[in-house]
Design a protein around this motif. Sequence first.
Motif, mmCIF file in Angstrom:
data_model
loop_
_atom_site.group_PDB
_atom_site.id
_atom_site.type_symbol
_atom_site.label_atom_id
_atom_site.label_comp_id
_atom_site.label_asym_id
_atom_site.label_seq_id
_atom_site.Cartn_x
_atom_site.Cartn_y
_atom_site.Cartn_z
ATOM 1 N N ALA A 201 0.858 -1.194 0.000
ATOM 2 C CA ALA A 201 0.000 0.000 0.000
ATOM 3 C C ALA A 201 0.890 1.239 0.000
ATOM 4 O O ALA A 201 1.098 1.886 1.023
ATOM 5 N N GLU A 202 1.414 1.550 -1.155
ATOM 6 C CA GLU A 202 2.339 2.682 -1.276
ATOM 7 C C GLU A 202 1.600 4.011 -1.166
ATOM 8 O O GLU A 202 2.068 4.950 -0.542
ATOM 9 N N VAL B 141 -0.128 -6.433 5.052
ATOM 10 C CA VAL B 141 -0.040 -5.143 4.354
ATOM 11 C C VAL B 141 1.250 -4.450 4.767
ATOM 12 O O VAL B 141 1.568 -4.364 5.953
ATOM 13 N N CYS C 244 2.922 -0.745 4.235
ATOM 14 C CA CYS C 244 2.516 0.597 3.803
ATOM 15 C C CYS C 244 3.704 1.549 3.740
ATOM 16 O O CYS C 244 4.636 1.438 4.531
ATOM 17 N N PHE D 203 0.597 6.370 4.050
ATOM 18 C CA PHE D 203 -0.630 5.669 3.679
ATOM 19 C C PHE D 203 -1.607 5.426 4.834
ATOM 20 O O PHE D 203 -2.803 5.678 4.683
ATOM 21 N N PRO D 204 -1.158 4.922 5.995
ATOM 22 C CA PRO D 204 -2.132 4.587 7.038
ATOM 23 C C PRO D 204 -3.048 5.750 7.415
ATOM 24 O O PRO D 204 -4.272 5.581 7.526
ATOM 25 N N TRP E 95 -5.421 6.691 4.498
ATOM 26 C CA TRP E 95 -6.495 5.718 4.276
ATOM 27 C C TRP E 95 -7.529 5.728 5.396
ATOM 28 O O TRP E 95 -8.715 5.543 5.157
ATOM 29 N N ALA F 45 4.194 -0.158 8.679
ATOM 30 C CA ALA F 45 4.383 1.162 8.072
ATOM 31 C C ALA F 45 5.886 1.418 7.995
ATOM 32 O O ALA F 45 6.562 1.438 9.032
#
Length: 366
Positions: free
Chosen positions: A175-176, A192, A194, A198-199, A202, A227
């Motif tokens: 999840a770039e 996942v 990231c 991202f976190p 999102w 992350a």
Amino acid sequence: MSRDCDSLPENTIVVGCGAAGVDFLATVATYPKPDDKIRSTSFKIQGGGNAGNALTCTARLGLKPRIISKVADDTQGREILHELEVDGVDTSFMAVSKEGTSPFTYIIVDSQTKSRTCIHTPGFPPMKPDDLPESNLLTALNGARIVYLDGRLHETALVVAHEAVKKNIPILIDAERLREGLDDLIKLADYVVCAARFPQAWTEASTVSKALVCMLLRLPNIKFVIATLGKDGCIMLERCVNEDPSAEEVVVDKLLESLEMRKNGSTHIPTCISSPVTKLHAEGIGTVCSRLYIGTAKNIPPSELIDTTGAGDAFIGAVLYAICANFEPEKMLCFAATVAASKCRALGARSGLPYRIDPCLASFMQ
């Protein structure tokens, strides 16, 4: 995640779906201002793309990756395939269009700030599910230990993901950034990884640690989420299935702060600090039984830091290996940090990727 570690995975097949292209890398003394004319101090043409890079990393570590992607039958496309094949990545499931152009990226590496700027041109025509016949998909997934999706080619990736779920093959998502179709993919993920922003992007949570709690609550199938924070290392939240009724409820931000205070000042060797299994609470979000980890990055002297292009892909490649080898989380994070640091000592996403026999990995491969 299993707590048993075997230095050589029994099942070494990794299937990846996503970007594979060509990178044109120019190193400059300083990033140019508008209307500037400057000269590069070095230049390299090399394979790129998140999936292509991460799978190359797994191949050099000893796994047997298969890639699902698309290129055109042009000079660049043929070179993309050749470079992957030389590194041991199976390209027999790649789609090749007779016409069009293969994907490529211009990358400007700033020697002063050690940053890189990317200008990407997608391939044309884009990959569609029809480019991957069902027979090819089934063959690609046959015997696979894990499926990796980089968030690109989302329509095809979703087909791959659904088939992987049917076959009980775990899925790792990169999840770039927020991408079209990523929400559908991430719901099917087991793991996942990231990028730093991202976190919160999102979840809209106020801190990264709260966002990770939110992700575990929104995505009940997720076993862990990481992350990556560049030179600041990484944060990982691992779901704990067997909840301890006596476990104390702790505010996640406070727990992260306490772990940060336990960091060793030296980061020449990556380290990992973990909490006990606990009920982590994020205000306004909820509580999840989990374990929090902080992984430090390996310190690279400025004179040896060449290029961070593809560092995240190297980290993911190492995580894929660690999952296949059943590394404990602490060992996995230190291993991934070591692999990513090795990559940063050379220009381009692949030049610095270490091989399994590299001395820097010896302690992990025992």
